[in-house]
Design an enzyme around this catalytic site. Structure first.
Site, PDB file in Angstrom:
ATOM      1  N   ALA A 183     -12.471  48.413 -22.974  1.00 58.20           N
ATOM      2  CA  ALA A 183     -13.541  47.877 -22.141  1.00 58.20           C
ATOM      3  C   ALA A 183     -13.247  46.400 -21.921  1.00 58.20           C
ATOM      4  O   ALA A 183     -12.525  45.774 -22.709  1.00 58.20           O
ATOM      5  CB  ALA A 183     -14.876  48.077 -22.832  1.00 58.20           C
ATOM      6  N   GLY A 242     -11.890  51.421 -25.471  1.00 59.08           N
ATOM      7  CA  GLY A 242     -12.342  52.322 -24.405  1.00 59.08           C
ATOM      8  C   GLY A 242     -11.214  53.131 -23.783  1.00 59.08           C
ATOM      9  O   GLY A 242     -11.452  54.196 -23.211  1.00 59.08           O
ATOM     10  N   GLU A 289     -10.807  55.992 -26.016  1.00 62.37           N
ATOM     11  CA  GLU A 289     -12.025  56.804 -25.861  1.00 62.37           C
ATOM     12  C   GLU A 289     -12.014  57.619 -24.563  1.00 62.37           C
ATOM     13  O   GLU A 289     -12.416  58.780 -24.556  1.00 62.37           O
ATOM     14  CB  GLU A 289     -13.259  55.886 -25.929  1.00 62.37           C
ATOM     15  CG  GLU A 289     -13.447  55.320 -27.337  1.00 62.37           C
ATOM     16  CD  GLU A 289     -14.482  54.204 -27.405  1.00 62.37           C
ATOM     17  OE1 GLU A 289     -14.381  53.240 -26.612  1.00 62.37           O
ATOM     18  OE2 GLU A 289     -15.388  54.287 -28.245  1.00 62.37           O
ATOM     19  N   GLU A 331     -12.234  47.788 -32.222  1.00 59.11           N
ATOM     20  CA  GLU A 331     -13.559  47.190 -32.041  1.00 59.11           C
ATOM     21  C   GLU A 331     -14.072  46.378 -33.229  1.00 59.11           C
ATOM     22  O   GLU A 331     -14.651  45.306 -33.048  1.00 59.11           O
ATOM     23  CB  GLU A 331     -14.600  48.275 -31.696  1.00 59.11           C
ATOM     24  CG  GLU A 331     -14.497  48.789 -30.264  1.00 59.11           C
ATOM     25  CD  GLU A 331     -13.534  49.958 -30.100  1.00 59.11           C
ATOM     26  OE1 GLU A 331     -12.730  50.223 -31.015  1.00 59.11           O
ATOM     27  OE2 GLU A 331     -13.586  50.613 -29.046  1.00 59.11           O
TER      28      GLU A 331
HETATM   29  N1  CO8 Z   1     -10.526  43.204 -21.500  1.00 62.39           N
HETATM   30  C1  CO8 Z   1     -10.307  42.245 -20.585  1.00 62.39           C
HETATM   31  N2  CO8 Z   1      -9.084  41.794 -20.258  1.00 62.39           N
HETATM   32  C2  CO8 Z   1      -8.037  42.334 -20.898  1.00 62.39           C
HETATM   33  C3  CO8 Z   1      -8.197  43.337 -21.866  1.00 62.39           C
HETATM   34  C4  CO8 Z   1      -9.512  43.789 -22.160  1.00 62.39           C
HETATM   35  N3  CO8 Z   1      -9.750  44.768 -23.031  1.00 62.39           N
HETATM   36  N4  CO8 Z   1      -6.980  43.665 -22.329  1.00 62.39           N
HETATM   37  C5  CO8 Z   1      -6.098  42.890 -21.665  1.00 62.39           C
HETATM   38  N5  CO8 Z   1      -6.733  42.091 -20.799  1.00 62.39           N
HETATM   39  C6  CO8 Z   1      -6.135  41.095 -19.903  1.00 62.39           C
HETATM   40  C7  CO8 Z   1      -5.737  39.827 -20.643  1.00 62.39           C
HETATM   41  O1  CO8 Z   1      -6.853  38.985 -20.823  1.00 62.39           O
HETATM   42  C8  CO8 Z   1      -4.702  39.257 -19.711  1.00 62.39           C
HETATM   43  O2  CO8 Z   1      -5.360  38.631 -18.645  1.00 62.39           O
HETATM   44  P1  CO8 Z   1      -4.854  37.163 -18.121  1.00 62.39           P
HETATM   45  O3  CO8 Z   1      -3.468  37.406 -17.597  1.00 62.39           O
HETATM   46  O4  CO8 Z   1      -5.835  36.813 -17.067  1.00 62.39           O
HETATM   47  O5  CO8 Z   1      -4.870  36.283 -19.314  1.00 62.39           O
HETATM   48  C9  CO8 Z   1      -4.020  40.496 -19.147  1.00 62.39           C
HETATM   49  O6  CO8 Z   1      -4.917  41.573 -19.372  1.00 62.39           O
HETATM   50  C10 CO8 Z   1      -2.721  40.796 -19.844  1.00 62.39           C
HETATM   51  O7  CO8 Z   1      -2.982  40.880 -21.234  1.00 62.39           O
HETATM   52  P2  CO8 Z   1      -2.130  40.095 -22.339  1.00 62.39           P
HETATM   53  O8  CO8 Z   1      -1.571  38.836 -21.769  1.00 62.39           O
HETATM   54  O9  CO8 Z   1      -2.990  39.965 -23.561  1.00 62.39           O
HETATM   55  O10 CO8 Z   1      -0.946  41.140 -22.581  1.00 62.39           O
HETATM   56  P3  CO8 Z   1      -0.090  41.331 -23.901  1.00 62.39           P
HETATM   57  O11 CO8 Z   1       1.013  42.243 -23.553  1.00 62.39           O
HETATM   58  O12 CO8 Z   1       0.243  40.034 -24.530  1.00 62.39           O
HETATM   59  O13 CO8 Z   1      -1.081  42.101 -24.912  1.00 62.39           O
HETATM   60  C11 CO8 Z   1      -2.694  43.758 -25.555  1.00 62.39           C
HETATM   61  C12 CO8 Z   1      -1.518  43.377 -24.616  1.00 62.39           C
HETATM   62  C13 CO8 Z   1      -2.173  43.873 -26.984  1.00 62.39           C
HETATM   63  C14 CO8 Z   1      -3.218  45.103 -25.094  1.00 62.39           C
HETATM   64  C15 CO8 Z   1      -3.778  42.677 -25.470  1.00 62.39           C
HETATM   65  O14 CO8 Z   1      -4.074  42.424 -24.093  1.00 62.39           O
HETATM   66  C16 CO8 Z   1      -5.043  43.062 -26.144  1.00 62.39           C
HETATM   67  O15 CO8 Z   1      -5.128  43.013 -27.372  1.00 62.39           O
HETATM   68  N6  CO8 Z   1      -6.084  43.453 -25.359  1.00 62.39           N
HETATM   69  C17 CO8 Z   1      -7.376  43.806 -25.890  1.00 62.39           C
HETATM   70  C18 CO8 Z   1      -7.329  45.177 -26.501  1.00 62.39           C
HETATM   71  C19 CO8 Z   1      -8.635  45.528 -27.116  1.00 62.39           C
HETATM   72  O16 CO8 Z   1      -9.091  44.935 -28.055  1.00 62.39           O
HETATM   73  N7  CO8 Z   1      -9.289  46.549 -26.562  1.00 62.39           N
HETATM   74  C20 CO8 Z   1     -10.548  47.034 -27.034  1.00 62.39           C
HETATM   75  C21 CO8 Z   1     -11.652  46.317 -26.338  1.00 62.39           C
HETATM   76  S1  CO8 Z   1     -13.225  46.733 -27.031  1.00 62.39           S
HETATM   77  C22 CO8 Z   1     -13.590  48.217 -26.347  1.00 62.39           C
HETATM   78  O17 CO8 Z   1     -12.860  48.821 -25.626  1.00 62.39           O
HETATM   79  C23 CO8 Z   1     -14.927  48.766 -26.722  1.00 62.39           C
HETATM   80  C24 CO8 Z   1     -15.268  50.028 -25.936  1.00 62.39           C
HETATM   81  C25 CO8 Z   1     -16.719  50.346 -26.056  1.00 62.39           C
HETATM   82  C26 CO8 Z   1     -17.565  49.313 -25.417  1.00 62.39           C
HETATM   83  C27 CO8 Z   1     -19.019  49.600 -25.602  1.00 62.39           C
HETATM   84  C28 CO8 Z   1     -19.835  48.425 -25.061  1.00 62.39           C
HETATM   85  C29 CO8 Z   1     -21.203  48.389 -25.565  1.00 62.39           C
END
Ligand code: CO8
Length: 264
Positions: free
Chosen positions: A63, A108, A111, A131
């Site tokens: 998400a 997500g 999920e 999360e």
């Molecule tokens: N949300 C928003 N933006 C994201 C997300 C995300 N989950 N993942 C990646 N991005 C964006 C980055 O911010 C980046 O944007 P920008 O270029 O503008 O800085 C772009 O995508 C590329 O990402 P990275 O530069 O970080 O790429 P890397 O190859 O270095 O890393 C990763 C890749 C490891 C996947 C890293 O991006 C990461 O850790 N992302 C987050 C992963 C994560 O924690 N996901 C879980 C999120 S929580 C969730 O899903 C909860 C679901 C239920 C929600 C219920 C709500 C009530």
């Protein structure tokens, strides 16, 4: 440009989450568009669906953390419900959905893959529920579907530790059915979709309903669900033609043919 692409290919369709600049993270706009795409699927024409993500790196990286970062309690609940409602639509879509997981499937992303009937992935895929490292619980069904998919103990380990796992480990624990190279993944998904689409569509839909509905109840009620759906197949032309074809083949192998099921 659309955040979610939808392409019908013969008797199956491909949904592609298309926000590669954010690794296909699910914000409200993506969820709204995905919901509309699912609503628009003609399940009489389309017999299987493939769900994948745009780009080489990510299926869905979760998400959208930026959007979630400022949510209040009630907004958080509403966002969770928005995701759950869309994922449930996918899970209860009458036709099978194959997740072709082509990279990150985190939070997500894991999920939504679990809302699909079948998961296959590329060798660069990574799964996890990060999360608790962000101070939240899995909120799009992860606490429920992961335990149902890989068992309670493994689900708790993955969720409590927030450790990601690679494709080979996902295969070992039964989170995915098969791992392919990145180049081969979509071909494998399309081949499977084609195999599903070649079978009697009403029977395939009845199998999905029997498995999904049966898993929500006790075995005695589940078997009654199966009996009802099994019986309903005998009102179809496809049952008559499928069985007649088998009997013709038995009499004379030269009469063997591939049945062109009519979805009737
Ligand atoms: N949300 C928003 N933006 C994201 C997300 C995300 N989950 N993942 C990646 N991005 C964006 C980055 O911010 C980046 O944007 P920008 O270029 O503008 O800085 C772009 O995508 C590329 O990402 P990275 O530069 O970080 O790429 P890397 O190859 O270095 O890393 C990763 C890749 C490891 C996947 C890293 O991006 C990461 O850790 N992302 C987050 C992963 C994560 O924690 N996901 C879980 C999120 S929580 C969730 O899903 C909860 C679901 C239920 C929600 C219920 C709500 C009530």
């Amino acid at each position: 440009m659309a955040l979610v692409n939808y392409e019908v290919k013969d008797k199956y369709a491909v949904i592609t989450i298309n926000r590669p600049e954010a690794l296909n993270a699910l914000n409200s706009a993506v969820l709204d568009e995905l919901s509309a795409v699912i609503d628009g699927i003609d399940v009489n024409a389309v017999r299987a669906v493939i769900l994948t993500g745009a780009g080489e790196k990510s299926f869905v990286a979760g998400a959208d953390i930026g959007e979630m970062s400022t949510l209040t309690k009630s907004e958080g609940e509403a966002f969770g419900k928005k995701g759950n409602d869309v994922f449930r639509k996918l899970e209860t879509l009458p036709v099978p959905v194959i997740a072709a997981v082509n990279g990150f499937a985190l939070g997500g992303g894991c999920e939504i893959a679990m809302s699909c009937d079948i998961r296959i992935c590329s060798d660069n895929a990574m799964f996890g529920q990060p999360e608790v490292g962000l101070g939240i619980t899995p909120g799009f069904g992860g606490t429920q579907r992961l335990a149902r998919t890989v068992g309670v103990g493994m689900a708790k380990q993955l969720i409590y530790t927030a450790k990601n796992i690679k494709a080979d480990e996902a295969l070992r624990i039964g989170l995915v059915n098969a791992v392919y190279s990145q180049e081969e993944l979509m071909g494998a998904a399309e081949k499977m979709a084609g195999q599903i689409a070649a079978n009697a569509p009403i029977a395939v839909r009845a199998c999905k309903k029997a498995i999904n509905d049966g898993l929500q109840t006790d075995i005695d009620k589940a078997l009654v669900i199966e009996e009802g759906l099994f019986g309903s197949c005998f009102e179809t032309e496809d049952q008559k033609e499928g069985m007649a074809n088998f009997l013709r083949k038995k009499d004379d192998p030269a009469k063997k043919k591939v049945v062109d099921f009519k979805n009737a």
